[in-house]
Design an enzyme around this catalytic site. Structure first.
Site, PDB file in Angstrom:
ATOM      1  N   GLN A  78      17.844  28.945   5.761  1.00 27.19           N
ATOM      2  CA  GLN A  78      16.824  29.499   5.688  1.00 27.19           C
ATOM      3  C   GLN A  78      15.473  28.362   6.101  1.00 27.19           C
ATOM      4  OE1 GLN A  78      16.350  32.714   1.906  1.00 27.19           O
ATOM      5  NE2 GLN A  78      17.718  31.377   2.010  1.00 27.19           N
ATOM      6  N   HIS A  93      15.085  31.185  10.194  1.00 31.20           N
ATOM      7  CA  HIS A  93      13.718  31.471  10.013  1.00 31.20           C
ATOM      8  C   HIS A  93      13.795  30.770  11.168  1.00 31.20           C
ATOM      9  CE1 HIS A  93      13.553  32.644   5.880  1.00 31.20           C
ATOM     10  NE2 HIS A  93      13.855  33.939   6.362  1.00 31.20           N
ATOM     11  N   CYS A 135       6.081  31.162  23.597  1.00 31.62           N
ATOM     12  CA  CYS A 135       5.219  31.223  24.610  1.00 31.62           C
ATOM     13  C   CYS A 135       4.681  32.653  23.965  1.00 31.62           C
ATOM     14  CB  CYS A 135       4.990  30.606  26.061  1.00 31.62           C
ATOM     15  SG  CYS A 135       3.893  31.370  26.652  1.00 31.62           S
ATOM     16  N   CYS A 147       1.991  29.622  33.923  1.00 32.50           N
ATOM     17  CA  CYS A 147       2.049  30.522  33.070  1.00 32.50           C
ATOM     18  C   CYS A 147       0.524  29.583  31.865  1.00 32.50           C
ATOM     19  CB  CYS A 147       3.401  30.254  32.029  1.00 32.50           C
ATOM     20  SG  CYS A 147       3.195  31.199  30.493  1.00 32.50           S
ATOM     21  N   THR A 180      19.034  28.239  -2.576  1.00 34.94           N
ATOM     22  CA  THR A 180      18.170  28.634  -2.628  1.00 34.94           C
ATOM     23  C   THR A 180      17.702  30.082  -3.918  1.00 34.94           C
ATOM     24  OG1 THR A 180      17.831  31.403  -1.233  1.00 34.94           O
ATOM     25  CG2 THR A 180      20.389  30.022  -1.540  1.00 34.94           C
ATOM     26  N   GLU A 238      18.875  26.433 -11.704  1.00 30.89           N
ATOM     27  CA  GLU A 238      18.228  27.669 -12.830  1.00 30.89           C
ATOM     28  C   GLU A 238      18.874  29.247 -12.124  1.00 30.89           C
ATOM     29  OE1 GLU A 238      14.456  28.848 -11.266  1.00 30.89           O
ATOM     30  OE2 GLU A 238      14.393  26.880 -13.017  1.00 30.89           O
ATOM     31  N   ARG A 286      30.996  34.624  -9.107  1.00 31.34           N
ATOM     32  CA  ARG A 286      32.637  33.900  -9.639  1.00 31.34           C
ATOM     33  C   ARG A 286      31.440  33.148 -10.361  1.00 31.34           C
ATOM     34  NH1 ARG A 286      37.759  34.687  -6.550  1.00 31.34           N
ATOM     35  NH2 ARG A 286      37.674  32.354  -7.678  1.00 31.34           N
TER      36      ARG A 286
END
Length: 289
Positions: free
Chosen positions: A143, A161, A169, A215, A253, A280, A289
């Site tokens: 991510q 991400h 563009c 462009c 994550t 944590e 598991r």
């Protein structure tokens, strides 16, 4: 090297579990009960699953890059000037004030150019390298937009991400890698994060522009902003990898950002071992598991 990282993390996790001690009152003494945060922290079981696995999917998030000093702009104190990321990383914010949003991303790009992979990135890349010699495969689904996995040497990488170092563009849609520093002359020296810093208010024509012939459209960072959907082609690749993996690692994550939060539970639901390496417990911990 990877196993050493896992053992270190496991030891940290067990030590963290002691923060969950709860007091049980008695007439004269207090007894303490340790409530384990994990379904299992048995390294022998993990070693066995790891040894058998032929195709390992590793899902990573911001926690992997924290030790490299990468700012997340999340939670308390997570501000750039007066704003948090979710106030700037949106299509609406870019439409209202592309100069401010580009200052924010210019700052993030410049910070990241000075950062380096930490032992977690290196261990994951080394795992892929060693296992490939055994005819086994590893895919990293991240991510993160900092490219530190790539810097560490990871080859099979899906950046769901996007990347700080790619642009898209807004006119022709061209996506290109861009490591310029600064990304355009007008942003040189801009982007300071201090709350008292005033916006540079750079004219749109001086912001990063597309270099495709004829462009000259306004460029935007090629990252997934809040309110946007993930690239369907990337999601298709992710689904294929999750369907064939026989071991999944969740590393750094919090499992709260969707749809990535459902990747590992989806794997676990079909009976594949999932090992979580976090400091944590997360909302998804009990599904693994």
């Amino acid at each position: 090297m990877l196993m050493s990282l896992f053992q270190f993390t496991a030891r940290r996790l067990v030590s963290q579990a002691y923060c969950g001690l709860k007091a049980a009152s008695s007439s004269k003494t207090q007894k303490f009960r340790l409530e384990m945060a994990r379904p299992s922290s048995n390294m022998a079981d993990f070693r066995e699953a790891f040894a058998k696995a032929k195709h390992i999917a590793i899902i990573t998030g911001a926690g992997v890059s924290a030790e490299s000093g990468v700012p997340t702009f999340r939670g308390a104190g997570g501000f750039w000037r007066k704003w948090q990321a979710q106030e700037l990383a949106t299509p609406e914010a870019f439409a209202r004030n592309p100069s401010r949003v580009w200052e924010f991303y210019h700052y993030r790009r410049e910070v990241m150019l000075s950062k380096h992979p930490n032992p977690a990135h290196v261990a994951i890349a080394e795992c892929e390298r060693r296992l490939s010699k055994q005819g086994r495969s590893v895919v990293v689904i991240t991510q993160n937009i900092d490219e530190l996995h790539r810097k560490a040497g990871t080859k099979h990488l899906l950046e769901i991400h996007g990347s700080l170092f790619k642009t898209r563009c807004t006119n022709c849609g061209n996506i290109a890698a861009n490591y310029k520093s600064p990304i355009c002359p007008a942003l040189a020296g801009k982007g300071a994060p201090d709350p008292e810093t005033e916006d540079a208010t750079i004219p749109v024509e001086d912001l990063p522009q597309c270099e495709e012939d004829g462009c000259n459209g306004l460029l935007r960072p090629h990252v997934v902003w809040f309110g946007e959907t993930l690239d369907p082609d990337i999601l298709t690749e992710v689904e294929k990898e999750l369907d064939i993996c026989d071991l999944c690692l969740v590393v750094g994550t919090s499992s709260v950002v969707y749809p990535a939060a459902m990747f590992a539970p989806q794997v676990s639901a079909r009976g594949v071992p999932v090992a979580e390496f976090n400091m944590e417990a997360t909302p998804a911990t009990n599904r693994f598991r």
